[in-house]
Motif scaffolding. Structure first.
Motif, PDB file in Angstrom:
ATOM      1  N   VAL A  52       4.448  -7.375  -7.469  1.00 29.27           N
ATOM      2  CA  VAL A  52       3.810  -8.291  -8.421  1.00 29.27           C
ATOM      3  C   VAL A  52       3.016  -9.367  -7.665  1.00 29.27           C
ATOM      4  O   VAL A  52       1.940  -9.779  -8.086  1.00 29.27           O
ATOM      5  CB  VAL A  52       4.859  -8.927  -9.371  1.00 29.27           C
ATOM      6  N   PHE A  53       3.538  -9.770  -6.505  1.00 32.71           N
ATOM      7  CA  PHE A  53       2.865 -10.767  -5.668  1.00 32.71           C
ATOM      8  C   PHE A  53       1.439 -10.325  -5.346  1.00 32.71           C
ATOM      9  O   PHE A  53       0.490 -11.114  -5.461  1.00 32.71           O
ATOM     10  CB  PHE A  53       3.665 -10.972  -4.372  1.00 32.71           C
ATOM     11  N   VAL A  54       1.277  -9.061  -4.937  1.00 33.92           N
ATOM     12  CA  VAL A  54      -0.062  -8.574  -4.562  1.00 33.92           C
ATOM     13  C   VAL A  54      -0.985  -8.504  -5.784  1.00 33.92           C
ATOM     14  O   VAL A  54      -2.167  -8.865  -5.704  1.00 33.92           O
ATOM     15  CB  VAL A  54       0.032  -7.219  -3.825  1.00 33.92           C
ATOM     16  N   ALA A  85      -0.775 -10.463  -8.335  1.00 33.51           N
ATOM     17  CA  ALA A  85      -1.095 -11.859  -8.634  1.00 33.51           C
ATOM     18  C   ALA A  85      -2.148 -12.396  -7.665  1.00 33.51           C
ATOM     19  O   ALA A  85      -3.024 -13.173  -8.050  1.00 33.51           O
ATOM     20  CB  ALA A  85       0.169 -12.712  -8.576  1.00 33.51           C
ATOM     21  N   MET A  86      -2.072 -11.962  -6.388  1.00 34.68           N
ATOM     22  CA  MET A  86      -3.097 -12.362  -5.405  1.00 34.68           C
ATOM     23  C   MET A  86      -4.480 -11.964  -5.896  1.00 34.68           C
ATOM     24  O   MET A  86      -5.438 -12.729  -5.801  1.00 34.68           O
ATOM     25  CB  MET A  86      -2.880 -11.609  -4.081  1.00 34.68           C
ATOM     26  N   GLY A  92       3.572   5.568  -3.010  1.00 34.99           N
ATOM     27  CA  GLY A  92       4.820   6.170  -3.476  1.00 34.99           C
ATOM     28  C   GLY A  92       4.854   6.297  -4.992  1.00 34.99           C
ATOM     29  O   GLY A  92       5.268   7.327  -5.534  1.00 34.99           O
ATOM     30  N   PHE A 125       0.854  -1.194   0.000  1.00 34.73           N
ATOM     31  CA  PHE A 125       0.000   0.000   0.000  1.00 34.73           C
ATOM     32  C   PHE A 125       0.893   1.248   0.000  1.00 34.73           C
ATOM     33  O   PHE A 125       0.603   2.237  -0.668  1.00 34.73           O
ATOM     34  CB  PHE A 125      -0.937   0.007   1.222  1.00 34.73           C
ATOM     35  N   VAL A 126       1.986   1.193   0.760  1.00 37.23           N
ATOM     36  CA  VAL A 126       2.947   2.297   0.801  1.00 37.23           C
ATOM     37  C   VAL A 126       3.633   2.438  -0.561  1.00 37.23           C
ATOM     38  O   VAL A 126       3.809   3.551  -1.071  1.00 37.23           O
ATOM     39  CB  VAL A 126       3.996   2.061   1.913  1.00 37.23           C
ATOM     40  N   LEU A 176       2.479   1.537  -3.525  1.00 39.81           N
ATOM     41  CA  LEU A 176       1.563   2.113  -4.518  1.00 39.81           C
ATOM     42  C   LEU A 176       1.374   3.607  -4.266  1.00 39.81           C
ATOM     43  O   LEU A 176       1.370   4.410  -5.208  1.00 39.81           O
ATOM     44  CB  LEU A 176       0.211   1.373  -4.512  1.00 39.81           C
ATOM     45  N   PHE A 191       8.260  -3.278 -10.700  1.00 40.21           N
ATOM     46  CA  PHE A 191       8.216  -4.641 -11.222  1.00 40.21           C
ATOM     47  C   PHE A 191       9.105  -5.539 -10.358  1.00 40.21           C
ATOM     48  O   PHE A 191      10.069  -6.131 -10.819  1.00 40.21           O
ATOM     49  CB  PHE A 191       8.686  -4.630 -12.691  1.00 40.21           C
ATOM     50  N   ASN A 192       8.792  -5.597  -9.055  1.00 42.77           N
ATOM     51  CA  ASN A 192       9.582  -6.411  -8.128  1.00 42.77           C
ATOM     52  C   ASN A 192       8.703  -7.497  -7.503  1.00 42.77           C
ATOM     53  O   ASN A 192       7.482  -7.454  -7.612  1.00 42.77           O
ATOM     54  CB  ASN A 192      10.211  -5.526  -7.040  1.00 42.77           C
ATOM     55  N   TYR A 193       9.333  -8.471  -6.869  1.00 46.70           N
ATOM     56  CA  TYR A 193       8.617  -9.634  -6.337  1.00 46.70           C
ATOM     57  C   TYR A 193       7.387  -9.258  -5.507  1.00 46.70           C
ATOM     58  O   TYR A 193       6.276  -9.710  -5.779  1.00 46.70           O
ATOM     59  CB  TYR A 193       9.568 -10.511  -5.499  1.00 46.70           C
TER      60      TYR A 193
END
Lengths: 183, 196
Positions: free
Chosen positions: A83-85, A87-88, A37, A32-33, A35, A78-80
């Motif tokens: 992208v993880f969120v 993909a969730m 930013g 959230f921080v 995004l 474009f970091n792990y």
């Protein structure tokens, strides 16, 4: 209808295990921080800047902390973890569609809210917004949320995870008991 | 690139499982927190136990890299933040992970939760120096510590007990509590609940 708790619990546990086995423990609230930013830096590109040492820093003290760890993620979304969120969200969307989607009435508000506080969508949306504000303010103060502190933390026997879970349930249970009498 | 593929696969699995266990559904969250239906609590406890046993078991067998552990610091703000999160969680029925997943699953109120969350996170970014100066972010109990001492990890232990053995024991306790906890506490006290 939710999965049986035995099947669901083992599946969820295996996902938390795979995350730590292959990469690192799951966490969500930092994004959230990140995004915020990204959006802020899109409006004012002086917020996050590269340093001479090849890293990143920020005019915001929180983004700049820990040697600009968050500033670096804002500069390279474009970091792990980011992208993880995303993909969730894709996974939850696909799963919800596969079980026939969320019904029209549930989509605007959950039944338990309707039973206790009536049909006003404005009221429900305002409370959901306020709830989101408090949850993320608290999660950032705590340094993690239900995923990072409670699940990943307690799974690793982290002392901080137990402190967090104690605080969260100490507030959540009395609040829910007061709010949701019709359930 | 590998890390992005892992993010896609593990992230999507996590989102799908959160949806299937009912965690993205505020009805389950509210009924767990007002103690009328502990189905989701049993799921969460079993998940923590399963994850713990697999992780520490794998570390003891040497097949899981202990360096992947990431332990967060303990400080007073963790407790205060936990209280805030708990209040907002009960109020909205969402936490950060389940909120974004619920929004993706089509719940409109969850989009308002996410918007409020972005503003709340921004408010923390703005007020962070105040918390930093308050001393409430200073480490307590050693900061980034685990309950036992995990061999080979970067983190100190609160006690000298073998951290991976303790992890497996506590994991087993979580699993046992998941089994022992009644799904409907009020029904267990003899009250009759209407059938769903």
């Amino acid at each position: 209808m939710a999965l049986n708790w035995k099947t669901g619990g083992i599946l969820l546990g295996v996902v938390f295990f795979l995350a730590v086995a292959l990469v690192k423990p799951i966490g969500v609230s930092t994004q959230f921080v990140i995004l915020d930013g990204i959006l802020w830096n899109a409006v004012d590109n002086s917020v996050v800047t590269a340093t001479e040492e090849g890293g990143y820093t920020s005019t915001n003290a929180y983004l700049a902390r820990s040697n600009g760890k968050y500033a670096a993620s804002v500069a390279n979304p474009f970091n792990y973890s980011f992208v993880f969120v995303l993909a969730m969200m894709a996974g939850a969307f696909a799963s919800a569609m596969a079980r026939g989607g969320v019904g029209a009435s549930e989509r605007s508000m959950p039944q338990v809210w309707r039973d206790n506080f009536g049909d006003s969508t404005l009221k429900r949306y305002a409370v959901a917004f306020a709830g989101g504000f408090i949850v993320l303010y608290g999660a950032r103060l705590a340094g993690g949320c239900t995923s990072g502190h409670m699940m990943s933390g307690m799974m690793q026997t982290a002392v901080s995870g137990y402190i967090f879970a104690a605080g969260a349930f100490l507030a959540a249970i009395p609040t829910a008991l007061m709010l949701f009498k019709e359930a | 690139m590998t890390s992005i593929i892992l993010a896609l696969v593990i992230g999507a699995s996590f989102g799908a499982v959160l949806d299937r266990i009912g965690a993205t559904n505020p009805n389950y969250i509210s009924k767990m927190l007002n103690l009328t239906n502990l189905h989701l609590m049993k799921t969460i406890l079993l998940a923590i136990g399963t994850g713990s046993i697999l992780m520490f078991g794998g570390q003891m067998l040497g097949i899981i890299d202990v360096g992947h552990m990431s332990v967060k610091a303990a400080y007073i703000g963790v407790f205060i933040g936990g209280l805030l999160l708990g209040g907002g969680w009960a109020l909205s029925g969402y936490c950060p992970g389940t909120g974004v997943c619920a929004a993706a699953s089509g719940r409109k109120d969850a989009w308002f939760f996410v918007a409020g969350g972005l503003l709340g996170a921004a408010a923390y970014m703005a007020t962070y120096p105040m918390w930093d100066n308050s001393g409430l972010l200073e480490n307590i109990l050693g900061g980034k510590v685990t309950l036992g001492t995990v061999p080979g990890s970067d983190y100190a232990g609160l006690t000298a007990i073998s951290g991976d053995l303790l992890g497996i024991v506590l994991g087993t306790v979580f699993v046992l509590v998941a089994f022992l906890l009644p799904e409907r506490p009020s029904a267990a006290r003899g009250e009759v609940l209407p059938a769903e």
